[in-house]
Every structure is written in structure tokens, then in C-alpha cells.
Design a protein around this motif. Structure first.
Motif, PDB file in Angstrom:
ATOM      1  N   ASN A  54      48.837  19.588  25.487  1.00  0.00           N
ATOM      2  CA  ASN A  54      47.463  19.871  25.112  1.00  0.00           C
ATOM      3  C   ASN A  54      47.387  20.118  23.613  1.00  0.00           C
ATOM      4  OD1 ASN A  54      44.805  20.478  25.061  1.00  0.00           O
ATOM      5  ND2 ASN A  54      44.922  22.210  26.492  1.00  0.00           N
ATOM      6  N   VAL A  55      47.429  19.049  22.845  1.00  0.00           N
ATOM      7  CA  VAL A  55      47.457  19.134  21.392  1.00  0.00           C
ATOM      8  C   VAL A  55      46.129  19.639  20.858  1.00  0.00           C
ATOM      9  CG1 VAL A  55      47.817  17.812  19.276  1.00  0.00           C
ATOM     10  CG2 VAL A  55      49.158  17.293  21.290  1.00  0.00           C
ATOM     11  N   ASN A  56      45.025  19.340  21.540  1.00  0.00           N
ATOM     12  CA  ASN A  56      43.715  19.739  21.047  1.00  0.00           C
ATOM     13  C   ASN A  56      43.546  21.247  20.981  1.00  0.00           C
ATOM     14  OD1 ASN A  56      42.956  17.072  20.790  1.00  0.00           O
ATOM     15  ND2 ASN A  56      42.189  16.958  22.886  1.00  0.00           N
ATOM     16  N   ALA A  57      44.228  21.988  21.816  1.00  0.00           N
ATOM     17  CA  ALA A  57      44.140  23.437  21.800  1.00  0.00           C
ATOM     18  C   ALA A  57      45.031  24.028  20.712  1.00  0.00           C
ATOM     19  CB  ALA A  57      44.537  24.003  23.162  1.00  0.00           C
ATOM     20  N   GLY A  58      45.770  23.195  20.000  1.00  0.00           N
ATOM     21  CA  GLY A  58      46.646  23.694  18.947  1.00  0.00           C
ATOM     22  C   GLY A  58      47.977  24.181  19.468  1.00  0.00           C
ATOM     23  N   ILE A  59      48.256  23.957  20.752  1.00  0.00           N
ATOM     24  CA  ILE A  59      49.523  24.374  21.343  1.00  0.00           C
ATOM     25  C   ILE A  59      50.235  23.137  21.868  1.00  0.00           C
ATOM     26  CG2 ILE A  59      50.643  25.739  23.131  1.00  0.00           C
ATOM     27  CD1 ILE A  59      48.205  27.611  23.020  1.00  0.00           C
ATOM     28  N   ILE A  60      51.442  22.929  21.389  1.00  0.00           N
ATOM     29  CA  ILE A  60      52.241  21.787  21.825  1.00  0.00           C
ATOM     30  C   ILE A  60      53.456  22.339  22.552  1.00  0.00           C
ATOM     31  CG2 ILE A  60      53.570  19.783  21.071  1.00  0.00           C
ATOM     32  CD1 ILE A  60      51.845  19.803  18.512  1.00  0.00           C
ATOM     33  N   GLU A  61      53.763  21.783  23.705  1.00  0.00           N
ATOM     34  CA  GLU A  61      54.947  22.218  24.440  1.00  0.00           C
ATOM     35  C   GLU A  61      56.010  21.143  24.381  1.00  0.00           C
ATOM     36  OE1 GLU A  61      54.258  23.817  28.270  1.00  0.00           O
ATOM     37  OE2 GLU A  61      52.800  25.258  27.533  1.00  0.00           O
ATOM     38  N   LYS A  62      57.217  21.586  24.080  1.00  0.00           N
ATOM     39  CA  LYS A  62      58.376  20.700  23.996  1.00  0.00           C
ATOM     40  C   LYS A  62      59.462  21.281  24.901  1.00  0.00           C
ATOM     41  CE  LYS A  62      57.090  18.198  20.323  1.00  0.00           C
ATOM     42  NZ  LYS A  62      56.960  16.787  20.381  1.00  0.00           N
ATOM     43  N   PRO A  63      60.407  20.438  25.320  1.00  0.00           N
ATOM     44  CA  PRO A  63      61.518  20.965  26.121  1.00  0.00           C
ATOM     45  C   PRO A  63      62.373  21.918  25.287  1.00  0.00           C
ATOM     46  CG  PRO A  63      61.703  18.570  25.823  1.00  0.00           C
ATOM     47  CD  PRO A  63      60.450  19.004  25.162  1.00  0.00           C
ATOM     48  N   ALA A  64      63.040  22.839  25.976  1.00  0.00           N
ATOM     49  CA  ALA A  64      63.924  23.788  25.297  1.00  0.00           C
ATOM     50  C   ALA A  64      64.965  23.026  24.480  1.00  0.00           C
ATOM     51  CB  ALA A  64      64.609  24.685  26.321  1.00  0.00           C
ATOM     52  N   ILE A  65      65.427  23.640  23.413  1.00  0.00           N
ATOM     53  CA  ILE A  65      66.398  23.001  22.530  1.00  0.00           C
ATOM     54  C   ILE A  65      67.796  23.194  23.114  1.00  0.00           C
ATOM     55  CG2 ILE A  65      67.341  22.945  20.189  1.00  0.00           C
ATOM     56  CD1 ILE A  65      64.621  24.122  19.266  1.00  0.00           C
ATOM     57  N   GLN A  66      68.451  22.089  23.420  1.00  0.00           N
ATOM     58  CA  GLN A  66      69.804  22.128  23.980  1.00  0.00           C
ATOM     59  C   GLN A  66      70.816  22.115  22.831  1.00  0.00           C
ATOM     60  OE1 GLN A  66      70.230  22.540  27.298  1.00  0.00           O
ATOM     61  NE2 GLN A  66      68.019  22.501  27.427  1.00  0.00           N
ATOM     62  N   VAL A  67      71.713  23.089  22.830  1.00  0.00           N
ATOM     63  CA  VAL A  67      72.673  23.257  21.738  1.00  0.00           C
ATOM     64  C   VAL A  67      74.060  23.443  22.337  1.00  0.00           C
ATOM     65  CG1 VAL A  67      73.213  24.667  19.712  1.00  0.00           C
ATOM     66  CG2 VAL A  67      70.868  24.496  20.482  1.00  0.00           C
ATOM     67  N   LEU A  68      75.074  23.015  21.608  1.00  0.00           N
ATOM     68  CA  LEU A  68      76.454  23.298  21.989  1.00  0.00           C
ATOM     69  C   LEU A  68      76.932  24.469  21.136  1.00  0.00           C
ATOM     70  CD1 LEU A  68      77.922  19.690  22.250  1.00  0.00           C
ATOM     71  CD2 LEU A  68      77.093  21.157  24.084  1.00  0.00           C
ATOM     72  N   ASP A  69      77.549  25.462  21.795  1.00  0.00           N
ATOM     73  CA  ASP A  69      78.050  26.611  21.034  1.00  0.00           C
ATOM     74  C   ASP A  69      79.340  26.229  20.309  1.00  0.00           C
ATOM     75  OD1 ASP A  69      79.995  26.607  23.021  1.00  0.00           O
ATOM     76  OD2 ASP A  69      79.940  28.770  23.311  1.00  0.00           O
ATOM     77  N   ALA A  70      79.994  27.214  19.705  1.00  0.00           N
ATOM     78  CA  ALA A  70      81.201  26.959  18.907  1.00  0.00           C
ATOM     79  C   ALA A  70      82.318  26.314  19.726  1.00  0.00           C
ATOM     80  CB  ALA A  70      81.693  28.252  18.270  1.00  0.00           C
ATOM     81  N   ARG A  71      82.356  26.555  21.049  1.00  0.00           N
ATOM     82  CA  ARG A  71      83.396  25.975  21.899  1.00  0.00           C
ATOM     83  C   ARG A  71      82.923  24.747  22.670  1.00  0.00           C
ATOM     84  NH1 ARG A  71      85.172  31.315  24.942  1.00  0.00           N
ATOM     85  NH2 ARG A  71      83.054  30.930  25.576  1.00  0.00           N
ATOM     86  N   GLY A  72      81.702  24.312  22.422  1.00  0.00           N
ATOM     87  CA  GLY A  72      81.196  23.116  23.085  1.00  0.00           C
ATOM     88  C   GLY A  72      80.488  23.364  24.400  1.00  0.00           C
ATOM     89  N   LEU A  73      80.156  24.616  24.709  1.00  0.00           N
ATOM     90  CA  LEU A  73      79.420  24.922  25.942  1.00  0.00           C
ATOM     91  C   LEU A  73      77.921  24.747  25.710  1.00  0.00           C
ATOM     92  CD1 LEU A  73      81.342  28.151  26.969  1.00  0.00           C
ATOM     93  CD2 LEU A  73      81.518  25.907  28.033  1.00  0.00           C
ATOM     94  N   PRO A  74      77.204  24.192  26.685  1.00  0.00           N
ATOM     95  CA  PRO A  74      75.765  23.974  26.493  1.00  0.00           C
ATOM     96  C   PRO A  74      74.968  25.277  26.594  1.00  0.00           C
ATOM     97  CG  PRO A  74      76.407  23.294  28.683  1.00  0.00           C
ATOM     98  CD  PRO A  74      77.672  23.693  27.974  1.00  0.00           C
ATOM     99  N   VAL A  75      74.052  25.465  25.650  1.00  0.00           N
ATOM    100  CA  VAL A  75      73.176  26.630  25.616  1.00  0.00           C
ATOM    101  C   VAL A  75      71.759  26.115  25.418  1.00  0.00           C
ATOM    102  CG1 VAL A  75      72.637  28.757  24.373  1.00  0.00           C
ATOM    103  CG2 VAL A  75      75.003  28.033  24.577  1.00  0.00           C
ATOM    104  N   SER A  76      70.798  26.757  26.083  1.00  0.00           N
ATOM    105  CA  SER A  76      69.399  26.365  25.969  1.00  0.00           C
ATOM    106  C   SER A  76      68.636  27.452  25.212  1.00  0.00           C
ATOM    107  CB  SER A  76      68.817  26.180  27.369  1.00  0.00           C
ATOM    108  OG  SER A  76      67.471  25.812  27.293  1.00  0.00           O
ATOM    109  N   ILE A  77      67.867  27.053  24.198  1.00  0.00           N
ATOM    110  CA  ILE A  77      67.137  28.003  23.360  1.00  0.00           C
ATOM    111  C   ILE A  77      65.640  27.789  23.538  1.00  0.00           C
ATOM    112  CG2 ILE A  77      66.733  28.788  20.987  1.00  0.00           C
ATOM    113  CD1 ILE A  77      69.613  29.256  21.886  1.00  0.00           C
TER     114      ILE A  77
END
Length: 179
Positions: A54-77
Motif C-alpha cells: 500500500n504505497v499510497n498510504a506512505g507505508i511500504i512492506e518488504k520481506p525481512a532482511i535475511q543475513v548470514l552471521d559471522a559463522r554463516g548461520l541465517p538470521v532474519s532482521i
């Protein structure tokens, strides 16, 4: 109110924005592109509301950011970013970045910074150093956005909402806390 107009004459953007009020233009030769300058929000989150996209309301939703930590484990932010287009520089921003400026400026910078910052830590350190990580993410995003030519965007706030760890790491942390 809350918008500026960008006058385009035969494909050339005028350098000064049209503020709210009465303005004249020649149809066929000129056109006015209205651009929102109110505070906008991008929510990066795992669960989506029914207002997705719903871009018209000024709010955009995106999927959580998937990151690999220092040891390569997946983390979601999960993160919320509040920003607004610089009113005075709106014509230059649209001329340089196009109407998809949010994707090219905000989304790209946020994802890059979050991956770089979170990738420095081990997954079990993330909940403990949450405040430090949140401040570092905000300062890095602010630094990258303000360093852009003509300062196209004003960053209002960045809030780190949730760090989702892999289930095995959660279990390990709970075992340590119980012990």
C-alpha cells in the motif's frame, strides 16, 4: 499539501519544485509530476499485513532482511525505516534516480548496511548487543544517505524491531540461561 510538483517541459525537468498552490502549464508540451514529500515508512518484516504494497498510504512492506552471521548461520532482521524526500531537491532526485527512487536509494542502502553490520557478529551475540547493533545500523544508514549527492532524502528514524535467530541457536541460548 505534503506534495510538490515537478514541471517537465518536452522531457526536461525544471530545477525548482512547484509548491502547493495554483500553477499553469501548457498541455501536450508540459506535464506536472506530483511527488509525495511526507514522511514515508518501509517495514521490513517476516509477517505481512493485508496492507502489503500500500504505497499510497506512505507505508511500504518488504520481506525481512535475511543475513548470514559471522559463522554463516541465517538470521532474519525486522526493521522500520522512516524517511522523506528532500522537498527542495525533489526535481534533481527524480531526474537522477527516477520515480523508483525509494528502491534505488533507501532499500539498497538499508539492505547493504544491515548485512554488513549483522555479519560481523555471531548469532548468539545478537540479542545481547541489540542496542549497540541498532545504533550502529542507524548511524551507518544515516551516513550513507547523507553522503549522496544533493542530499535527496532526509532520514527520520531507523528502528530495529526484531532479530530472529535459527531455532538451534535459540535452544542453545535457552539452555545456557536455564543452567
Amino acid at each position: 499539501s505534503g506534495e510538490v510538483g515537478i514541471k517537465v517541459t518536452t522531457g526536461k525537468f525544471e530545477s525548482t519544485p512547484l509548491y502547493p498552490g495554483l500553477h499553469f502549464f501548457v498541455p501536450g508540451i508540459q506535464k506536472i509530476i506530483p511527488v509525495d514529500t511526507k514522511v514515508r515508512i518501509i517495514n521490513y518484516k517476516a509477517e505481512r499485513d493485508t496492507t502489503f504494497g500500500n504505497v499510497n498510504a506512505g507505508i511500504i512492506e518488504k520481506p525481512a532482511i535475511q543475513v548470514l552471521d559471522a559463522r554463516g548461520l541465517p538470521v532474519s532482521i525486522d526493521l522500520t525505516v522512516q524517511y522523506k524526500l528532500n522537498t527542495g531537491g525533489a526535481p534533481q532526485t527524480i531526474a537522477t534516480w527516477g520515480l523508483a527512487w525509494e528502491e534505488k536509494i533507501i532499500n539498497a542502502v538499508v539492505r547493504e548496511v544491515v548485512r554488513n553490520v549483522v555479519g560481523r557478529y555471531k548469532a548468539e551475540e545478537l540479542p545481547i548487543k541489540r542496542n549497540e547493533i541498532a545504533k550502529f545500523i542507524e548511524s551507518q544508514i544515516r551516513e550513507k544517505i547523507t553522503s549522496l549527492l544533493n542530499k535527496p532524502v532526509e532520514l527520520v528514524a531507523v528502528q530495529l524491531r526484531e532479530i530472529s535467530l535459527p531455532p538451534k541457536i535459540k535452544e542453545q541460548i535457552e539452555r545456557v540461561q536455564i543452567a
